[in-house]
Design a protein around this motif. Structure first.
Motif, PDB file in Angstrom:
ATOM      1  N   GLU A   1      12.116  11.813   0.264  1.00  0.00           N
ATOM      2  CA  GLU A   1      10.705  11.736   0.608  1.00  0.00           C
ATOM      3  C   GLU A   1      10.065  10.538  -0.083  1.00  0.00           C
ATOM      4  OE1 GLU A   1       7.382  12.581   2.617  1.00  0.00           O
ATOM      5  OE2 GLU A   1       9.209  13.777   2.814  1.00  0.00           O
ATOM      6  N   GLY A   2       9.750   9.492   0.684  1.00  0.00           N
ATOM      7  CA  GLY A   2       9.123   8.307   0.125  1.00  0.00           C
ATOM      8  C   GLY A   2      10.056   7.432  -0.697  1.00  0.00           C
ATOM      9  N   ILE A   3      11.372   7.663  -0.579  1.00  0.00           N
ATOM     10  CA  ILE A   3      12.380   6.895  -1.327  1.00  0.00           C
ATOM     11  C   ILE A   3      13.285   6.201  -0.317  1.00  0.00           C
ATOM     12  CG2 ILE A   3      14.243   6.986  -3.027  1.00  0.00           C
ATOM     13  CD1 ILE A   3      11.680   7.884  -4.252  1.00  0.00           C
ATOM     14  N   PHE A   4      13.470   4.888  -0.520  1.00  0.00           N
ATOM     15  CA  PHE A   4      14.264   4.096   0.409  1.00  0.00           C
ATOM     16  C   PHE A   4      15.289   3.263  -0.354  1.00  0.00           C
ATOM     17  CE2 PHE A   4      10.258   4.977   2.363  1.00  0.00           C
ATOM     18  CZ  PHE A   4      10.576   5.268   3.678  1.00  0.00           C
TER      19      PHE A   4
ATOM     20  N   ARG B   1      10.418   3.250  -4.229  1.00  0.00           N
ATOM     21  CA  ARG B   1       9.503   4.353  -3.931  1.00  0.00           C
ATOM     22  C   ARG B   1       8.331   3.763  -3.152  1.00  0.00           C
ATOM     23  NH1 ARG B   1       9.003   9.251  -5.768  1.00  0.00           N
ATOM     24  NH2 ARG B   1      10.442   8.863  -7.482  1.00  0.00           N
ATOM     25  N   VAL B   2       8.122   4.283  -1.943  1.00  0.00           N
ATOM     26  CA  VAL B   2       7.045   3.808  -1.084  1.00  0.00           C
ATOM     27  C   VAL B   2       6.301   5.038  -0.572  1.00  0.00           C
ATOM     28  CG1 VAL B   2       6.439   2.433   0.939  1.00  0.00           C
ATOM     29  CG2 VAL B   2       8.505   1.862  -0.362  1.00  0.00           C
ATOM     30  N   GLN B   3       5.045   5.153  -0.976  1.00  0.00           N
ATOM     31  CA  GLN B   3       4.259   6.312  -0.575  1.00  0.00           C
ATOM     32  C   GLN B   3       2.858   5.879  -0.197  1.00  0.00           C
ATOM     33  OE1 GLN B   3       4.823   8.433  -4.281  1.00  0.00           O
ATOM     34  NE2 GLN B   3       6.356   9.778  -3.355  1.00  0.00           N
ATOM     35  N   ASN B   4       2.266   6.635   0.711  1.00  0.00           N
ATOM     36  CA  ASN B   4       0.886   6.404   1.151  1.00  0.00           C
ATOM     37  C   ASN B   4       0.684   5.003   1.730  1.00  0.00           C
ATOM     38  OD1 ASN B   4       0.233   9.006   0.188  1.00  0.00           O
ATOM     39  ND2 ASN B   4      -0.050   8.167  -1.855  1.00  0.00           N
ATOM     40  N   VAL B   5       1.704   4.499   2.386  1.00  0.00           N
ATOM     41  CA  VAL B   5       1.637   3.197   3.042  1.00  0.00           C
ATOM     42  C   VAL B   5       1.586   3.458   4.545  1.00  0.00           C
ATOM     43  CG1 VAL B   5       2.900   1.039   3.486  1.00  0.00           C
ATOM     44  CG2 VAL B   5       2.853   2.010   1.176  1.00  0.00           C
ATOM     45  N   PRO B   6       0.649   2.833   5.258  1.00  0.00           N
ATOM     46  CA  PRO B   6       0.566   3.042   6.707  1.00  0.00           C
ATOM     47  C   PRO B   6       1.898   2.718   7.391  1.00  0.00           C
ATOM     48  CG  PRO B   6      -1.331   1.803   5.916  1.00  0.00           C
ATOM     49  CD  PRO B   6      -0.376   1.916   4.763  1.00  0.00           C
TER      50      PRO B   6
ATOM     51  N   PHE C   1       4.153   1.455  -4.401  1.00  0.00           N
ATOM     52  CA  PHE C   1       5.373   0.678  -4.167  1.00  0.00           C
ATOM     53  C   PHE C   1       5.980   0.415  -5.529  1.00  0.00           C
ATOM     54  CE2 PHE C   1       7.679  -3.352  -3.872  1.00  0.00           C
ATOM     55  CZ  PHE C   1       8.583  -3.038  -2.871  1.00  0.00           C
ATOM     56  N   ALA C   2       7.144   0.995  -5.783  1.00  0.00           N
ATOM     57  CA  ALA C   2       7.767   0.858  -7.099  1.00  0.00           C
ATOM     58  C   ALA C   2       9.267   0.665  -6.954  1.00  0.00           C
ATOM     59  CB  ALA C   2       7.482   2.092  -7.942  1.00  0.00           C
TER      60      ALA C   2
END
Length: 155
Positions: free
Chosen positions: A51-54, A83-88, A9-10
């Protein structure tokens, strides 16, 4: 556990997406000495932009009125790219609806206060907001709407 499995989470960027100020009754409104009523509305919107960017946008609308006469209206769309990745998946909605607005809100407060001051009025200090409580309230409203007889929810 490999690096790819660790949640990410960044904050990539925080910016003003939209800003408007209206003082429709100037200059006469500056002569009015009545205390205005101030109302505040908050709205959040999240959308995937890669991809993984909001992008999350927190819109704060502050309206000041004396009776039916508008003193000023300020609307700021404070946005951020996260950036949000590998979050359920079950954690994504709370993350985008609670954590991201919590990050954006102090910036929106500053913009509102500065803009109102530059428009010639005393600064408006927005009170802290519990985005978790707002999120839970929204979930309860959605559940109530699903359970209400004769009503349907379109998603």
């Amino acid at each position: 556990m490999s690096e790819q499995e660790n949640p990410v989470f960044a904050i990539e960027k925080i910016y003003i997406k939209d800003l408007s100020v209206e003082v429709p009754n100037a200059p006469q409104i500056f002569l009015d000495r009545e205390t205005p009523n101030v109302s505040i509305q908050l709205q959040t919107k999240a959308q995937g932009i890669g991809e993984g960017i909001f992008e999350v946008t927190l819109t704060a609308t502050v309206t000041s009125k004396i009776g039916e006469k508008t003193v000023f209206l300020v609307e700021v769309g404070q946005a951020g790219i996260f950036r949000v990745q590998n979050v359920p998946s079950e954690n994504m909605d709370p993350l985008l609806s609670i954590a991201c607005p919590n990050i954006l809100y102090p910036y929106a407060r500053e913009v509102v206060s500065d803009t109102v001051t530059r428009a010639g009025f005393a600064p408006v200090m927005l009170q802290p907001v519990n985005f978790e409580a707002l999120y839970m309230s929204r979930l309860q409203q959605q559940e109530a709407a699903k359970d209400a007889p004769g009503e349907s929810t379109i998603q």
